[in-house]
Design an enzyme around this catalytic site. Sequence first.
Site, PDB file in Angstrom:
ATOM      1  N   THR A   1      12.257  47.447  65.513  1.00  0.00           N
ATOM      2  CA  THR A   1      13.220  48.522  65.253  1.00  0.00           C
ATOM      3  C   THR A   1      12.775  49.855  65.830  1.00  0.00           C
ATOM      4  OG1 THR A   1      14.114  47.466  63.287  1.00  0.00           O
ATOM      5  CG2 THR A   1      14.273  49.852  63.358  1.00  0.00           C
TER       6      THR A   1
ATOM      7  N   THR B   1       8.888  45.337  62.005  1.00  0.00           N
ATOM      8  CA  THR B   1       8.246  45.308  60.685  1.00  0.00           C
ATOM      9  C   THR B   1       8.458  43.984  59.962  1.00  0.00           C
ATOM     10  OG1 THR B   1      10.180  46.264  59.621  1.00  0.00           O
ATOM     11  CG2 THR B   1       8.484  47.807  60.392  1.00  0.00           C
ATOM     12  N   ASP B   2       9.416  43.183  60.426  1.00  0.00           N
ATOM     13  CA  ASP B   2       9.699  41.913  59.739  1.00  0.00           C
ATOM     14  C   ASP B   2       8.472  41.008  59.664  1.00  0.00           C
ATOM     15  OD1 ASP B   2      12.276  42.748  59.448  1.00  0.00           O
ATOM     16  OD2 ASP B   2      13.169  41.329  60.870  1.00  0.00           O
TER      17      ASP B   2
HETATM   18  N1  ASP Z   1      13.875  45.536  60.755  1.00  0.00           N
HETATM   19  C1  ASP Z   1      12.872  45.084  61.632  1.00  0.00           C
HETATM   20  C2  ASP Z   1      11.958  46.209  62.035  1.00  0.00           C
HETATM   21  O1  ASP Z   1      11.720  46.977  61.171  1.00  0.00           O
HETATM   22  C3  ASP Z   1      13.368  44.297  62.776  1.00  0.00           C
HETATM   23  C4  ASP Z   1      12.215  43.639  63.471  1.00  0.00           C
HETATM   24  O2  ASP Z   1      11.252  43.248  62.811  1.00  0.00           O
HETATM   25  O3  ASP Z   1      12.268  43.526  64.681  1.00  0.00           O
HETATM   26  O4  ASP Z   1      11.469  46.359  63.127  1.00  0.00           O
END
Ligand code: ASP
Length: 332
Positions: A16, A92-93
């Site tokens: 993200t 972050t996933d």
């Molecule tokens: N929501 C996730 C992030 O915070 C999406 C991902 O992991 O690519 O990056």
Amino acid sequence: MTGSDRRIRVVALGGTIAMAPRNELGGVAPALDADELVAAVPDVPKLGRIETDAFAQVPGAHLRLVDLVRLSRRIEEAFKDGVDGVVVTQGTDTIEESGMALDLLLNTDRPVVVTGAMRHPTQSGADGPANLRNAILVAASEKARGLGVLVTMNDEIHAARFVRKAHASRPSAFTSASAGALGWTAEDRVRIPLRPVGRVFVDLPDVEELAAVALASVALGDDGRLLRLLPDLGYQGVVVAGFGVGHVPARMIEDLTAVAYQVPVVLASRTGAGETFSDTYGFPGSERDLLARGVIPAGALAPPQARVLLSLALSAGWPAARIAEAFDVLSG
Ligand code: ASP
């Protein structure tokens, strides 16, 4: 050497923090490279001699453990080349898993800091530039040496082995509920009053493929019909995310025992904090019962981190006793 003399390499994997609405599917997707991420931190030259590496541009969900092995080799090369600290930006996933993998694979005292963003760059209150700036400060800090891989998000500094993504969308999503955060950043200060004890390294030989490890979470009334299939599906290890301190339904015991005869089974807690017990409950399917059947306790490691450790340890050919010891050491 001051922070600003240090060579800090920012390795971008996507996520993200690097997303933009440049996507034929609608919505945002990884688009910005490492240079663009660094350019969003206006005073970056003051923080260190920043170098960039556009390693990948994927959402966190697309990363695989082999990518992290490749990344760890790349970071080793950077350190050999004289880099003082590394920042990894990613989705972050999967920060729990990638932080854990790098922590196990990188036998170094130099800081490696993983960060990302919960709000993408075109969203109000985007947290990426602040998180990246803090990660650079930490990677350039003497205080961050010898702590293992760190995760900085929302002004906090966490040990990768304990950090959890505990909220789906808020900038405050990351916690270390079992152990507490190690420190924080404030203005340009890096504060790390707490240091984790015990480190474990996996010296991974060059392997074609990593050991496949399944993560199976138990649920009310589970009968183990999925669990029993896992060895035949090619899984070489299983992490069971059990209830509470490490319990499973009575109906599952027979299958779990049969699986534990075939492949190592690690028992973690599905609760998100705390450690598995070994000597309190005595009913069928309790932790005492399961440990007597040869199951390995994950201690304070959460299921995602436990799965990474089990996969890397099996890939390195570790026997069950050594794996069990690693879980204990990493629990502190
Ligand atoms: N929501 C996730 C992030 O915070 C999406 C991902 O992991 O690519 O990056």
